[in-house]
Design a protein around this motif. Structure first.
Motif, short mmCIF file in Angstrom:
data_model
loop_
_atom_site.label_atom_id
_atom_site.label_comp_id
_atom_site.label_asym_id
_atom_site.label_seq_id
_atom_site.Cartn_x
_atom_site.Cartn_y
_atom_site.Cartn_z
N LEU A 64 0.84 -1.21 0.00
CA LEU A 64 0.00 0.00 0.00
C LEU A 64 0.87 1.25 0.00
N ARG A 65 1.90 1.22 0.86
CA ARG A 65 2.73 2.42 1.00
C ARG A 65 3.58 2.68 -0.22
N MET A 66 4.00 1.59 -0.90
CA MET A 66 4.85 1.78 -2.08
C MET A 66 4.01 1.97 -3.34
N ALA A 67 3.02 1.08 -3.50
CA ALA A 67 2.29 1.04 -4.78
C ALA A 67 1.32 2.21 -4.92
N MET A 68 0.67 2.56 -3.81
CA MET A 68 -0.37 3.59 -3.92
C MET A 68 0.19 4.94 -4.41
N PRO A 69 1.19 5.48 -3.69
CA PRO A 69 1.70 6.78 -4.17
C PRO A 69 2.31 6.67 -5.56
N LEU A 70 3.07 5.57 -5.78
CA LEU A 70 3.70 5.41 -7.10
C LEU A 70 2.65 5.28 -8.20
N GLY A 71 1.64 4.45 -7.91
CA GLY A 71 0.56 4.22 -8.87
C GLY A 71 -0.19 5.51 -9.15
N ALA A 72 -0.49 6.26 -8.07
CA ALA A 72 -1.22 7.53 -8.24
C ALA A 72 -0.38 8.50 -9.07
N PHE A 73 0.92 8.53 -8.76
CA PHE A 73 1.82 9.43 -9.50
C PHE A 73 1.86 9.04 -10.98
N ALA A 74 2.01 7.72 -11.22
CA ALA A 74 2.11 7.24 -12.61
C ALA A 74 0.82 7.53 -13.36
N LEU A 75 -0.31 7.31 -12.67
CA LEU A 75 -1.60 7.55 -13.33
C LEU A 75 -1.77 9.03 -13.65
N ALA A 76 -1.38 9.88 -12.67
CA ALA A 76 -1.49 11.33 -12.91
C ALA A 76 -0.62 11.73 -14.09
N LEU A 77 0.59 11.13 -14.14
CA LEU A 77 1.52 11.43 -15.23
C LEU A 77 0.93 10.98 -16.56
N MET A 78 0.37 9.75 -16.54
CA MET A 78 -0.22 9.23 -17.78
C MET A 78 -1.39 10.11 -18.22
N LEU A 79 -2.18 10.55 -17.22
CA LEU A 79 -3.33 11.40 -17.51
C LEU A 79 -2.89 12.70 -18.17
N LEU A 80 -1.84 13.29 -17.57
CA LEU A 80 -1.31 14.54 -18.11
C LEU A 80 -0.78 14.32 -19.51
N MET A 81 0.00 13.23 -19.67
CA MET A 81 0.54 12.93 -21.00
C MET A 81 -0.60 12.69 -21.98
N GLY A 82 -1.64 12.00 -21.49
CA GLY A 82 -2.80 11.70 -22.33
C GLY A 82 -3.46 12.97 -22.81
N VAL A 83 -3.67 13.92 -21.86
CA VAL A 83 -4.33 15.17 -22.23
C VAL A 83 -3.49 15.92 -23.26
N LEU A 84 -2.16 15.99 -22.99
CA LEU A 84 -1.27 16.70 -23.92
C LEU A 84 -1.25 16.02 -25.28
N ALA A 85 -1.13 14.67 -25.26
CA ALA A 85 -1.05 13.92 -26.52
C ALA A 85 -2.35 14.08 -27.30
N GLU A 86 -3.47 14.08 -26.55
CA GLU A 86 -4.78 14.22 -27.21
C GLU A 86 -4.90 15.60 -27.85
N GLN A 87 -4.43 16.61 -27.10
CA GLN A 87 -4.47 17.97 -27.67
C GLN A 87 -3.66 18.05 -28.95
N ARG A 88 -2.45 17.44 -28.91
CA ARG A 88 -1.57 17.46 -30.09
C ARG A 88 -2.21 16.71 -31.25
N GLU A 89 -2.81 15.55 -30.90
CA GLU A 89 -3.43 14.73 -31.94
C GLU A 89 -4.60 15.49 -32.58
N ARG A 90 -5.41 16.14 -31.74
CA ARG A 90 -6.53 16.94 -32.26
C ARG A 90 -6.01 18.05 -33.16
N GLN A 91 -4.94 18.71 -32.68
CA GLN A 91 -4.36 19.81 -33.45
C GLN A 91 -3.88 19.28 -34.80
#
Ligand SMILES: Nc1nc2c(ncn2[C@@H]2O[C@H](COP(=O)(O)OP(=O)(O)OP(=O)(O)O)[C@@H](O)[C@H]2O)c(=O)[nH]1
Length: 552
Positions: free
Chosen positions: A16-43
């Motif tokens: 819980l202590r290792m996976a949760m923060p890491l997982g949350a961080f990775a998901l947030a990163l993926m989400l951010l990358m996803g939003v940026l990639a989607e914006q670029r793709e739309r553009q």
């Protein structure tokens, strides 16, 4: 049984202590990358659609410009005013129509608007003074926007019978004399169907652009031409407040919802300069594509990112689980070993976990166990010394007293009764005196061994000192005396054959005084009575058993 509860919960805690923060961080990163990639793709998608609009506008401008050049070149051929009033001019027009399918009709009108010659001889001799093509071109070049011309009965192929039948652009050029007097006007009609073919070619020439629709809009925002797959349905309305046709609009594409609920990605050509032909005409090109098709790559990207995020999370969980196991396993092994040691197994606390703190803990635990075992051994030795007779190893007086207390408590519950034997050797002093103290000790040890064999396990044998021994036994009231007599007989029998010490067989006997307790009587009260009975046995000749009598 080893207890792994602590280590399991530790694993969970670590995961819980290792996976949760890491997982949350990775998901947030993926989400951010996803939003940026989607914006670029739309553009990217919007820009590529806009490229089609731009190319369409440029191509139309270029092709119409070429047709204007055609007309200007034809006009230059009028070396004399009479030239166009000739069969040669008619052949020239016919020839032009054959080589350039854009033209539907070409004719020459004199300064009064009378058609002197025309391709296919159509309309020759008619007046065209009411044609804007004539009126507007009297001072130079004129391009007439899309218009209908019912007079022209054309035979320009199937397109002439379609929706574009009777619809034309006009390109006309006034011809002036050296004195700038109007000599005539060269008039041409460009088939609207040709424009459509150009736009259709541009639309279908883009591989993979399914569902593409191209709209040609006139200067008033009216749709002049729709180029789309005939099977495609859907209404088209110009976005009202999008600034779509505003000059200098920074936006080149947008998502647009039609009244029928269909969503499109819509883009439009940049405002053409007034110097260009379609800029003069005020034409704009709009390209649109259903959003579900245009944004298909965005959905694919989302799906791929979703799968990647899922895999990443799983990977993190797996890594966390492996790391947690790596940390918790040695702890679990230590706990299991400590548990086994607590249950009497002889084991060593395992080290070598490659984790410094865990190994330190293992070593500290081992030291603690060693120290506890050492203390326990010492305590046990002390207890032995305190409760054992050092010469014979039998219980001593202290142990006898404790045993009496324990037995008294037990008898109170079970209803059993006690018998105490007081034993004293006969003639022992003489052994000491004749053979020495060491021989006396040997004899005492041998006597002790024999007495141990003579009594049962549940009967307690103790040496009080010198040649005095005590036996404490218990039995039910009805069997008490008979059992005691049997034990006493076995004790006396130990001395019958003499005892061998120092190579000599010594005749040493044993006298026994016995005292039986009544219900509730404690053994400590019986020992003096047994002593009294012993005295009686000695007095009556030794080597015998004497029971204590109340009167004795
Ligand atoms: N060898 C040896 N002798 C001991 C020990 N403790 C006491 N004695 C001796 O044991 C003897 C006991 O005396 P008694 O019981 O009077 O001797 P006895 O000859 O058996 O006399 P009766 O009991 O009257 O038959 C004494 O001489 C003590 O000095 C011991 O630990 N070792």
């Amino acid at each position: 049984m080893p207890n792994f509860v602590v280590s399991r919960s530790l694993s969970t805690e670590l995961i819980l202590r290792m996976a949760m923060p890491l997982g949350a961080f990775a998901l947030a990163l993926m989400l951010l990358m996803g939003v940026l990639a989607e914006q670029r793709e739309r553009q990217f998608i919007g820009n590529s659609l806009n490229g089609i609009a731009q190319r369409t506008a440029t191509t139309l401008d270029y092709q119409l410009g070429e047709r204007v050049q055609d007309v200007i070149q034809l006009a230059w051929l009028a070396t004399t005013p009479d030239y166009f009033d000739s069969a040669a001019a008619r052949r020239l027009f016919d020839n032009k129509l054959m080589r350039q399918p854009a033209f539907a009709w070409i004719g020459f009108a004199d300064a009064q608007g009378l058609l002197l010659s025309a391709s296919n001889n159509q309309l020759t001799g008619r007046s065209v003074t009411d044609w804007p093509d004539f009126r507007e071109a009297r001072h130079g070049l004129h391009v007439a926007d899309l218009h209908a011309e019912p007079l022209l009965d054309l035979h320009a192929g199937s397109a002439a019978h379609g929706p574009d039948s009777g619809r034309f652009l006009g390109i006309s050029q006034g011809i002036l004399s050296e004195q700038m007097a109007l000599e005539g006007v060269l008039i041409s009609k460009v088939r609207w169907a040709w424009i459509r073919e150009l736009v259709d070619d541009l639309r279908t020439g883009h591989d993979g652009q399914v569902g593409l629709e191209i709209y040609l809009i006139d200067r008033h925002g009216k749709v002049m031409l729709v180029s789309r797959d005939p099977e495609v349905q859907g209404s088209f309305t110009l976005p009202a407040s999008s600034g779509l046709l505003e000059p200098g609009s920074p936006r080149v594409w947008q998502e647009h919802a039609e009244a029928d609920g269909r969503r499109y990605l819509m883009t439009w050509s940049a405002q053409p300069p007034d110097t260009s032909l379609i800029g003069t005409l005020g034409w704009r090109v709009i390209v649109r594509q259903p959003a579900e098709i245009a944004l298909g790559p965005v959905r694919t990207l989302r799906l791929q990112l979703g799968v990647a995020a899922g895999l990443l999370t799983l990977g993190i969980l797996l890594l966390a689980w492996i790391q947690a196991r790596r940390i918790s396993r040695p702890l679990a092994r230590i706990a299991a070993t400590a548990d086994a040691i607590a249950h009497g197994e002889s084991r060593s606390i395992p080290t070598g976990s490659h984790l410094e703190e865990v190994d330190s803990l293992a070593r500290a635990l081992q030291q603690m166990i060693d120290s506890l075992l050492h203390s326990e051994r010492e305590r046990s030795q002390l207890h032995h010394l305190a409760h054992r007779d050092t010469l014979t190893g039998l219980h001593n007086r202290r142990a006898l007293e404790l045993q009496m207390e324990t037995a008294a408590a037990r008898v109170g519950r079970s209803g059993e009764q006690f018998v105490v034997f007081a034993l004293d050797l006969d003639g022992f002093k003489q052994v000491n005196d004749t053979l020495g103290h060491a021989a006396g000790d040997d004899l005492l040890r041998e006597v002790a061994r024999r007495l141990l064999k003579a009594v049962r396990r549940e009967e307690m044998l103790a040496r009080l000192g010198g040649d005095e021994f005590v036996v404490l036994m218990m039995s039910t009231p009805d069997q008490l005396v008979s059992h005691a007599n049997i034990v006493a007989a076995r004790i006396l029998a130990c001395f019958e054959d003499g005892i061998r010490v120092d190579g000599q067989t010594l005749q040493v006997g044993c006298s026994i005084g016995a005292a039986a307790g009544l219900q509730g009587e404690l053994p400590e009260t019986l020992l003096p009575r047994a002593d009294e009975a012993l005295y009686e046995a000695k007095r009556n000749g030794r080597g015998r058993l004497a029971w204590w009598q109340a009167s004795s």
